[in-house]
Design a protein around this motif. Structure first.
Motif, PDB file in Angstrom:
ATOM      1  N   GLN A 192      53.962  43.389  33.780  1.00 13.01           N
ATOM      2  CA  GLN A 192      52.801  43.449  32.909  1.00 13.01           C
ATOM      3  C   GLN A 192      52.693  42.225  31.993  1.00 13.01           C
ATOM      4  O   GLN A 192      51.873  42.203  31.099  1.00 13.01           O
ATOM      5  N   SER A 193      53.490  41.214  32.251  1.00 15.89           N
ATOM      6  CA  SER A 193      53.511  40.033  31.384  1.00 15.89           C
ATOM      7  C   SER A 193      52.408  39.045  31.767  1.00 15.89           C
ATOM      8  O   SER A 193      51.798  39.119  32.837  1.00 15.89           O
ATOM      9  N   TYR A 194      52.168  38.124  30.861  1.00 15.12           N
ATOM     10  CA  TYR A 194      51.178  37.073  31.114  1.00 15.12           C
ATOM     11  C   TYR A 194      51.609  36.179  32.273  1.00 15.12           C
ATOM     12  O   TYR A 194      50.768  35.703  33.026  1.00 15.12           O
ATOM     13  N   ARG A 195      52.905  35.953  32.406  1.00 12.56           N
ATOM     14  CA  ARG A 195      53.400  35.065  33.461  1.00 12.56           C
ATOM     15  C   ARG A 195      53.057  35.604  34.847  1.00 12.56           C
ATOM     16  O   ARG A 195      52.560  34.874  35.704  1.00 12.56           O
ATOM     17  N   VAL A 196      53.272  36.884  35.065  1.00 11.33           N
ATOM     18  CA  VAL A 196      52.970  37.489  36.372  1.00 11.33           C
ATOM     19  C   VAL A 196      51.468  37.438  36.629  1.00 11.33           C
ATOM     20  O   VAL A 196      51.032  37.100  37.738  1.00 11.33           O
ATOM     21  N   HIS A 197      50.671  37.719  35.613  1.00 10.75           N
ATOM     22  CA  HIS A 197      49.225  37.683  35.791  1.00 10.75           C
ATOM     23  C   HIS A 197      48.722  36.256  35.988  1.00 10.75           C
ATOM     24  O   HIS A 197      47.778  36.024  36.743  1.00 10.75           O
ATOM     25  N   PHE A 198      49.364  35.302  35.341  1.00 12.91           N
ATOM     26  CA  PHE A 198      49.008  33.907  35.568  1.00 12.91           C
ATOM     27  C   PHE A 198      49.334  33.505  37.011  1.00 12.91           C
ATOM     28  O   PHE A 198      48.545  32.817  37.658  1.00 12.91           O
ATOM     29  N   TYR A 199      50.473  33.949  37.527  1.00 12.57           N
ATOM     30  CA  TYR A 199      50.817  33.671  38.925  1.00 12.57           C
ATOM     31  C   TYR A 199      49.821  34.330  39.879  1.00 12.57           C
ATOM     32  O   TYR A 199      49.476  33.753  40.920  1.00 12.57           O
ATOM     33  N   LEU A 200      49.371  35.519  39.548  1.00 11.51           N
ATOM     34  CA  LEU A 200      48.354  36.179  40.379  1.00 11.51           C
ATOM     35  C   LEU A 200      47.054  35.378  40.400  1.00 11.51           C
ATOM     36  O   LEU A 200      46.426  35.219  41.453  1.00 11.51           O
ATOM     37  N   ILE A 201      46.660  34.840  39.241  1.00 11.65           N
ATOM     38  CA  ILE A 201      45.429  34.048  39.178  1.00 11.65           C
ATOM     39  C   ILE A 201      45.591  32.738  39.941  1.00 11.65           C
ATOM     40  O   ILE A 201      44.682  32.322  40.672  1.00 11.65           O
ATOM     41  N   VAL A 202      46.734  32.096  39.808  1.00 14.33           N
ATOM     42  CA  VAL A 202      46.968  30.840  40.540  1.00 14.33           C
ATOM     43  C   VAL A 202      46.968  31.092  42.044  1.00 14.33           C
ATOM     44  O   VAL A 202      46.366  30.322  42.815  1.00 14.33           O
ATOM     45  N   SER A 203      47.607  32.176  42.476  1.00  5.11           N
ATOM     46  CA  SER A 203      47.585  32.485  43.918  1.00  5.11           C
ATOM     47  C   SER A 203      46.175  32.825  44.377  1.00  5.11           C
ATOM     48  O   SER A 203      45.788  32.488  45.502  1.00  5.11           O
ATOM     49  N   ASN A 204      45.384  33.454  43.521  1.00  4.69           N
ATOM     50  CA  ASN A 204      43.986  33.738  43.828  1.00  4.69           C
ATOM     51  C   ASN A 204      43.238  32.443  44.109  1.00  4.69           C
ATOM     52  O   ASN A 204      42.514  32.329  45.103  1.00  4.69           O
ATOM     53  N   TRP A 205      43.407  31.458  43.248  1.00  5.94           N
ATOM     54  CA  TRP A 205      42.707  30.183  43.424  1.00  5.94           C
ATOM     55  C   TRP A 205      43.218  29.419  44.646  1.00  5.94           C
ATOM     56  O   TRP A 205      42.438  28.819  45.379  1.00  5.94           O
ATOM     57  N   ILE A 206      44.519  29.448  44.872  1.00  5.25           N
ATOM     58  CA  ILE A 206      45.070  28.719  46.032  1.00  5.25           C
ATOM     59  C   ILE A 206      44.552  29.320  47.339  1.00  5.25           C
ATOM     60  O   ILE A 206      44.064  28.592  48.212  1.00  5.25           O
ATOM     61  N   PHE A 207      44.644  30.636  47.489  1.00  7.78           N
ATOM     62  CA  PHE A 207      44.148  31.271  48.707  1.00  7.78           C
ATOM     63  C   PHE A 207      42.644  31.120  48.851  1.00  7.78           C
ATOM     64  O   PHE A 207      42.132  30.921  49.945  1.00  7.78           O
ATOM     65  N   GLY A 208      41.938  31.217  47.740  1.00  6.98           N
ATOM     66  CA  GLY A 208      40.479  31.109  47.794  1.00  6.98           C
ATOM     67  C   GLY A 208      39.974  29.725  48.148  1.00  6.98           C
ATOM     68  O   GLY A 208      38.866  29.575  48.660  1.00  6.98           O
ATOM     69  N   ILE A 209      40.770  28.713  47.892  1.00  6.29           N
ATOM     70  CA  ILE A 209      40.375  27.345  48.246  1.00  6.29           C
ATOM     71  C   ILE A 209      40.839  26.983  49.651  1.00  6.29           C
ATOM     72  O   ILE A 209      40.132  26.291  50.385  1.00  6.29           O
ATOM     73  N   ILE A 210      41.990  27.485  50.063  1.00  4.00           N
ATOM     74  CA  ILE A 210      42.542  27.119  51.379  1.00  4.00           C
ATOM     75  C   ILE A 210      41.876  27.888  52.517  1.00  4.00           C
ATOM     76  O   ILE A 210      41.590  27.313  53.567  1.00  4.00           O
ATOM     77  N   VAL A 211      41.626  29.178  52.347  1.00  6.50           N
ATOM     78  CA  VAL A 211      41.087  30.003  53.440  1.00  6.50           C
ATOM     79  C   VAL A 211      39.737  29.488  53.952  1.00  6.50           C
ATOM     80  O   VAL A 211      39.534  29.401  55.168  1.00  6.50           O
TER      81      VAL A 211
END
Length: 129
Positions: free
Chosen positions: A97-116
């Motif tokens: 529930q920390s900011y770090r995990v949610h920040f990683y989720l957002i970064v992975s969202n952007w990486i997958f959304g740009i690569i796919v």
């Protein structure tokens, strides 16, 4: 839609009380929806030109931007669902529930959304239809 998205972003940025991981994900989704609306607005204005059917520079880039923003919005909702899973089912694991995990989720969202959406760029007539 743009006004609503920017209002959400402004409220969360300006009020320290509203800064939590859930609102961080909501701001991510608002930012992505606003990029989709901006893309739609640009294409709508471009469609009023007389020669749009014969001369379409950057047509593949605009198609990539639409697909990218659509994929990013879908992944943003998926990331919000994962976050809700962390808060409801795995509530004993406080590190989820920390900011770090949610920040990683957002970064992975952007990486997958740009690569796919890049795949159709490398095939013949990938964005033709």
């Amino acid at each position: 839609g743009l006004l609503f998205c920017f209002t959400i972003l402004l409220v969360v940025i300006l009020n320290p009380i509203c800064r939590n991981p859930t609102n961080l994900l909501m701001c991510n989704t608002s930012l992505l929806v606003s990029t989709y609306f901006i893309n739609t607005f640009i294409v709508s204005i471009y469609g009023f030109r007389r020669e749009w059917a014969e001369h379409q520079p950057l047509c593949s880039f605009r198609a990539y931007c639409f697909l990218m923003s659509s994929v990013l919005i879908c992944y943003a909702y998926f990331v919000q669902a994962i976050s809700r899973l962390f808060f409801t089912v795995f509530y004993k694991n406080k590190h989820l529930q920390s900011y770090r995990v949610h920040f990683y989720l957002i970064v992975s969202n952007w990486i997958f959304g740009i690569i796919v959406p890049l795949k159709p760029l490398f095939s013949n007539d990938g964005y033709r239809y």
